[in-house]
Write a protein that holds these residues in place. Structure first.
Motif, PDB file in Angstrom:
ATOM      1  N   THR A  12       0.749  -1.262   0.155  1.00  0.00           N
ATOM      2  CA  THR A  12      -0.043   0.086   0.020  1.00  0.00           C
ATOM      3  C   THR A  12       0.912   1.073   0.182  1.00  0.00           C
ATOM      4  O   THR A  12       2.054   1.395   0.825  1.00  0.00           O
ATOM      5  N   ALA A  13       0.556   2.158  -0.966  1.00  0.00           N
ATOM      6  CA  ALA A  13       1.410   3.388  -1.119  1.00  0.00           C
ATOM      7  C   ALA A  13       0.441   4.800  -1.157  1.00  0.00           C
ATOM      8  O   ALA A  13      -0.818   4.506  -0.616  1.00  0.00           O
ATOM      9  N   ILE A  14       1.154   5.704  -1.212  1.00  0.00           N
ATOM     10  CA  ILE A  14       0.188   7.069  -1.075  1.00  0.00           C
ATOM     11  C   ILE A  14       0.352   7.810  -2.471  1.00  0.00           C
ATOM     12  O   ILE A  14       1.455   7.937  -2.889  1.00  0.00           O
ATOM     13  N   ALA A  15      -0.737   8.125  -2.996  1.00  0.00           N
ATOM     14  CA  ALA A  15      -0.807   9.135  -4.109  1.00  0.00           C
ATOM     15  C   ALA A  15      -1.255  10.318  -3.882  1.00  0.00           C
ATOM     16  O   ALA A  15      -1.494  10.736  -2.589  1.00  0.00           O
ATOM     17  N   LYS A  35     -10.371  -3.108  -7.161  1.00  0.00           N
ATOM     18  CA  LYS A  35     -11.326  -2.733  -6.175  1.00  0.00           C
ATOM     19  C   LYS A  35     -11.217  -1.057  -5.937  1.00  0.00           C
ATOM     20  O   LYS A  35     -10.226  -0.380  -5.922  1.00  0.00           O
ATOM     21  N   LEU A  36     -12.648  -0.609  -5.739  1.00  0.00           N
ATOM     22  CA  LEU A  36     -12.813   0.735  -5.420  1.00  0.00           C
ATOM     23  C   LEU A  36     -13.615   0.873  -4.218  1.00  0.00           C
ATOM     24  O   LEU A  36     -14.698   0.811  -4.246  1.00  0.00           O
ATOM     25  N   THR A  37     -12.592   1.350  -3.201  1.00  0.00           N
ATOM     26  CA  THR A  37     -13.258   1.369  -1.760  1.00  0.00           C
ATOM     27  C   THR A  37     -12.656   2.812  -1.326  1.00  0.00           C
ATOM     28  O   THR A  37     -12.086   3.385  -1.866  1.00  0.00           O
ATOM     29  N   VAL A  38     -12.883   2.789  -0.142  1.00  0.00           N
ATOM     30  CA  VAL A  38     -12.275   3.897   0.794  1.00  0.00           C
ATOM     31  C   VAL A  38     -11.514   3.313   2.062  1.00  0.00           C
ATOM     32  O   VAL A  38     -11.390   2.165   2.435  1.00  0.00           O
ATOM     33  N   ASN A  39     -10.522   4.404   2.644  1.00  0.00           N
ATOM     34  CA  ASN A  39      -9.586   3.972   3.423  1.00  0.00           C
ATOM     35  C   ASN A  39     -10.763   3.570   4.752  1.00  0.00           C
ATOM     36  O   ASN A  39     -11.495   4.559   5.276  1.00  0.00           O
ATOM     37  N   HIS A  47      -9.538   4.200  -1.382  1.00  0.00           N
ATOM     38  CA  HIS A  47      -8.377   3.243  -1.413  1.00  0.00           C
ATOM     39  C   HIS A  47      -8.783   2.293  -2.676  1.00  0.00           C
ATOM     40  O   HIS A  47      -9.686   1.792  -3.086  1.00  0.00           O
ATOM     41  N   LEU A  48      -7.662   2.572  -3.482  1.00  0.00           N
ATOM     42  CA  LEU A  48      -7.757   2.011  -4.970  1.00  0.00           C
ATOM     43  C   LEU A  48      -6.926   0.772  -4.988  1.00  0.00           C
ATOM     44  O   LEU A  48      -5.712   0.868  -4.368  1.00  0.00           O
ATOM     45  N   TYR A  49      -7.176  -0.388  -5.633  1.00  0.00           N
ATOM     46  CA  TYR A  49      -6.410  -1.573  -5.645  1.00  0.00           C
ATOM     47  C   TYR A  49      -6.245  -1.965  -6.945  1.00  0.00           C
ATOM     48  O   TYR A  49      -7.168  -2.044  -7.911  1.00  0.00           O
ATOM     49  N   PHE A  50      -5.121  -2.185  -7.346  1.00  0.00           N
ATOM     50  CA  PHE A  50      -4.454  -2.708  -8.625  1.00  0.00           C
ATOM     51  C   PHE A  50      -3.975  -3.996  -8.721  1.00  0.00           C
ATOM     52  O   PHE A  50      -3.256  -4.287  -7.851  1.00  0.00           O
TER      53      PHE A  50
END
Length: 319
Positions: A12-15, A35-39, A47-50
């Motif tokens: 997990t990183a920060i953009a 996944k498109l969700t929130v922290n 919170h974006l998952y690739f």
């Protein structure tokens, strides 16, 4: 209990800007937004998952976008580089592609007899592509617009920047089951107990290095895999016995997690493989709409109104 760490679960990183982040990792690197969700600790940010088609453990790079935040400072106590695996012969394609994208700090090099392409993402976070024998046997995401013979196959490993390697080595080899498989000057390479994808970690000793600071362009934490709740509890007990502060088990819906800082300062997570990214939506629909944990559903309207609008990537398998 006999247990081992198979490798990386997710990173997990920060953009900064969420749209720019989505565009880079889907349109440029060809990963799937799974996944498109929130922290879950702060629903005011995404919170974006690739990852690959299913969002498999070992392929998931996730981001907390912090619009307007000061850029992070890369330094010791942090992950200095995140490496993906690509098939042998793929780096010419990627070098040409990244040149056309005007990627910063584009460099080809060799390390431990492996060829590597280094570049920075849209927030200047260091990324590496490692050309690895046998990588073509791993399944890539087929809808990312990258020819399959060149597509990313998930993580290769991470490089952690440390002032002093000894305490981190003690944890990784003495407790977590990693083995030293290579040394090159100030760099030591470790292999997880399961010799498979996403199982390498390099420790780079930088005794005079400045301490890192979190912000866009930096890694927030590394999550290691564990197959089930029982093994996770065993890891929690082992870490606590070392005197490291470890959290209670936290439900992240797609996995369950414990967190602690390794002696050099990098935040570690140990996450369960189940339930997985398709827990709340079918594989063909992953990443197509905002998913919220059950405890935030009553606030959906409020949360959606506060989040920046996003244009999601097209999915050729939809419909």
């Amino acid at each position: 209990m006999n247990k081992s760490i198979p490798g990386i679960h997710h990173i997990t990183a920060i953009a900064s800007d969420p749209q720019r982040n989505v565009d880079f990792y889907t349109n440029v690197l060809g990963l799937r937004l799974v996944k498109l969700t929130v922290n879950f600790d702060d629903p005011s940010t995404y919170h974006l998952y690739f990852g690959d088609e299913r969002g498999s453990a070992g392929t998931l790079l996730t981001f907390f976008p912090w619009p307007g935040a000061a850029r992070g400072q890369l330094g010791t106590g942090q992950v200095g580089a995140t490496a993906f695996t690509v098939p042998e012969g793929a780096l010419d394609y990627w070098e040409d592609r990244m040149q056309k994208q005007e990627a910063a700090f584009l460099k080809r090099q060799w390390r431990f007899d492996e060829e590597i392409l280094t570049f920075l993402d849209s927030d200047w976070m260091p990324l590496e592509l490692v050309a690895r024998p046998g990588a073509d046997a791993l399944a890539p995401w087929e809808g990312g617009g990258i020819p399959l013979e060149y597509a990313i196959r998930g993580f290769d490993g991470v490089t952690m920047w440390e002032k002093d390697l000894a305490p981190s080595l003690d944890l990784l080899t003495g407790t977590m089951g990693f083995s030293i498989v290579g040394e090159d000057g100030p760099r030591v390479r470790l292999q997880a107990a399961a010799d498979g994808p996403a199982s390498l970690v390099d420790l780079l000793q930088l005794p005079g290095g400045q301490r890192g600071r979190h912000g866009p362009g930096t890694v927030h934490h590394v999550a290691w895999r564990t197959p089930d709740d029982a093994e996770q509890q065993g890891w929690r007990e082992d870490v606590a016995k070392l005197g490291l502060r470890v959290t209670q088990v936290i439900d992240r819906q797609y996995f369950r997690s414990i967190y602690f800082r390794e002696p050099g300062g990098v935040l570690f997570e140990i996450a369960t493989d189940p339930p997985g990214m398709d827990w709340d939506e079918p594989v063909e629909a992953l990443g197509s709409r905002l998913r919220l944990p059950t405890w935030f559903e009553p606030r959906r309207e409020e949360i959606e109104a506060a989040l920046p609008a996003l244009t999601l990537p097209g999915n050729p398998r939809d419909g």
